[in-house]
Every structure is written in structure tokens, then in C-alpha cells.
Design an enzyme around this catalytic site. Structure first.
Site: not given
Ligand code: NDP
Ligand code: 8X3
Length: 261
Positions: A18-19, A42, A68, A95, A161, A165, A191
Site C-alpha cells: 500500500a506504499t 517494506r 517483506d 496486491n 513475470y 501471474k 489489469p
Molecule cells: P507499484 O510498484 O506502484 O506498487 C507495488 C507495491 O508492492 C508497493 O507498495 C511495494 O511496496 C509492494 N511490494 C513489492 N515488493 C514487495 C515485497 N517484497 N514485500 C512487500 N511489499 C512489496 O506497482 P503497482 O501498484 O502497479 O503493482 C501492484 C500489483 O499490480 C503488482 O502485483 C503488479 O504485478 C500488479 N499489476 C501491475 C500492473 C501495472 O501495469 N502497473 C498491471 C497489472 C498488474 P514496498 O516497495 O514499500 O515494499
Molecule cells: C503488468 C501488465 O502488460 O505490463 O502486469 O505485463 S503488463
């Protein structure tokens, strides 16, 4: 008719990651409905800052858990540390996740592979297993897994990746079956391309690569996904959305984006 099925019912919602991005937007969206939030990540400074903003802006209760998801003992300890009056968790948003690198599989970086598998698959499993005993006591238990279109179709240089997924897609279906007798709803939101910190993480800070990815079309915003998550989790107890694929209008599949350059 009201948009929300239970506008009066305050829930306790745990959101991993949620960061930033989707998780942060989900926290804000749930806060507008006055739910109690457990937010994780984290980056402790961001987590505390986010909690301060949510409390001040929306007058909601917020608990932060800084760990983590790859560290199974840390996950266990974090869940055990949840105070008694926060243990009535109704909704888990799985998430936290990432893509690391964008290479042909034969050129892949093993550390990137392990980070993605450990975070996106094993982390999601650790969280789910540890939260289950709390969730199962809720009258309206719900797990929402954030998958991806990358879990529906593979694309060039997506390899590991995509595999993680696809695993989230499979685990979502498996959870729905295994938890059926407990009345737990299990949903996936998948998404397409969304502008969050995702690409910065994937391309390891190469901002030219990030700009190039989103150039020439309008990607999804984090709020678009948060809107979907709040809708899915507001439906009546007897209704579950199994799977919701959300794409930018300009994207037909992971490899087909109509760009106007
Ligand atoms: P962001 O990088 O903006 O957010 C990712 C979040 O995951 C951060 O809050 C980060 O927090 C947390 N995170 C990552 N690794 C860890 C870990 N080891 N432990 C705890 N927390 C972790 O990316 P998105 O919001 O886009 O991604 C969120 C989800 O959506 C992911 O699962 C991603 O695969 C998925 N997704 C994203 C898409 C896109 O195009 N953006 C499309 C489809 C799916 P912190 O670093 O503080 O730990
Ligand atoms: C992230 C979407 O299309 O970049 O999950 O793989 S894509």
C-alpha cells in the site's frame, strides 16, 4: 439505489503493497467509505506517511505493518503482532508484487526471477495462509488477488513475470475451491498497462524506458483499479466477481497497444 451494497457496514481491510500504485489507491478509496485499514509494505517511511495522511484526511483508523512478503517468518510475526481489536479482518487485498527486468528468457537474470517468484507467488501464499484464520471468522470474508493480463497471455520478454501471474490466476481459482466451504469470496482483478511505479521498478530506474512504455496512449491509472476493487468488495454476500480483466482502451492484449506517436 445506493452504489454500495453495505454502505453502513464498516469493514477491516488488509492491503499488501500500500506504499504505492494500486495498493495506495485502494487504501484511499476504502478510506472514503470509512473502513478500517491495515496497510503493509517494506518502505516504513512511506507507510507511516500514508497512514498519517489517511487518518488526517478521512478520519479513519489505520494500522501499519512493515515487512517483506518474501520473508515467511516476517509475515508470520507481522500477522501475530496484529492487536486483538484489529484481528477481525474482513477483506484481504493481495496486491504486493512486481516485475523485475524485461529480458529474453535465455538472457534472464536469476536474481530477478527469484524476486518475482518469491514476491508474486510465495509472498501471496504466505500472506493468505497466515491471514486465513482471522478472515474465516468474518461474516463477509473476501480475498482479492491482483493478477494481470500477463497472467492471461504471455508476451515477448514477459516470461517469468507472466508465469508468476499465471500462478496468481491458478491460485485464485484454487483458493475459491479450497475455501468454498468457509464462504470466503475469492476474486481476481487482472489489469493491463497502468502507470504506477511498476515500470520504474521493472526497468530499474531507467526513466527513458518508462517514458517510452507509456508514450502514445493513455494507460490505466491506479484509481481505475481501486474503483474496481471497491466495487467488487461492495457487492451483496451472495454475489462474487470471480475475475475482472481491465485494460486501457488502447490495449487489446499485452503485446498490442495502439500508439499515436
Ligand atoms: P507499484 O510498484 O506502484 O506498487 C507495488 C507495491 O508492492 C508497493 O507498495 C511495494 O511496496 C509492494 N511490494 C513489492 N515488493 C514487495 C515485497 N517484497 N514485500 C512487500 N511489499 C512489496 O506497482 P503497482 O501498484 O502497479 O503493482 C501492484 C500489483 O499490480 C503488482 O502485483 C503488479 O504485478 C500488479 N499489476 C501491475 C500492473 C501495472 O501495469 N502497473 C498491471 C497489472 C498488474 P514496498 O516497495 O514499500 O515494499
Ligand atoms: C503488468 C501488465 O502488460 O505490463 O502486469 O505485463 S503488463
Amino acid at each position: 439505489m445506493s452504489k454500495r451494497a453495505f454502505p453502513f457496514m464498516q469493514k477491516t481491510i488488509l492491503i499488501t503493497g500500500a506504499t504505492s500504485g494500486f495498493g495506495k489507491a485502494c487504501a484511499q478509496a476504502f478510506a472514503t467509505d470509512n473502513h478500517r485499514l491495515i496497510i503493509t509494505g517494506r518502505r516504513a517511511d512511506r507507510l507511516e506517511n500514508e497512514a498519517t495522511i489517511l487518518k488526517a484526511k478521512y478520519a479513519v483508523e489505520v494500522l501499519t505493518l512493515n515487512f517483506d512478503v518474501r520473508d515467511r517468518e516476517a509475515v508470520k510475526q507481522a500477522v501475530e503482532s496484529i492487536p486483538v481489536d484489529w484481528r477481525n479482518i474482513d477483506i484481504l487485498i493481495n496486491n504486493a508484487g512486481l516485475a523485475a527486468g524485461s529480458d529474453l528468457i535465455q538472457d534472464g537474470n536469476l536474481d530477478d526471477w527469484e524476486q518475482m517468484i518469491d514476491t508474486n507467488v510465495k509472498g501471496l501464499l504466505y500472506i493468505t495462509k497466515n491471514i486465513f484464520p482471522l478472515l474465516v471468522q468474518s461474516k463477509c470474508p473476501h480475498i482479492v488477488n491482483i493478477g494481470s493480463v500477463a497472467g492471461k497471455e504471455v508476451y515477448a520478454k514477459g516470461n517469468v513475470y507472466c508465469a508468476t501471474k499465471f500462478a496468481v490466476d491458478a491460485l485464485t481459482r484454487a483458493m475459491r475451491i479450497d475455501m468454498l466451504a468457509h464462504g470466503i469470496k475469492v476474486s481476481q482483478v487482472a489489469p493491463g498497462a497502468a502507470e504506477t511505479e511498476f515500470a520504474q521498478v521493472r526497468f530499474k530506474g531507467d526513466m527513458d524506458a518508462v517514458a517510452n512504455l507509456y508514450k502514445g496512449f493513455t494507460p490505466l491509472k491506479a484509481e481505475d483499479i481501486a474503483n474496481a476493487v471497491t466495487w467488487i468488495t461492495s457487492l451483496p454476500v451472495h454475489v462474487n466477481i470471480n475475475d475482472l480483466v481491465i485494460m486501457p482502451t488502447a490495449q487489446a492484449s499485452p503485446g498490442y497497444v495502439h500508439k499515436v506517436l
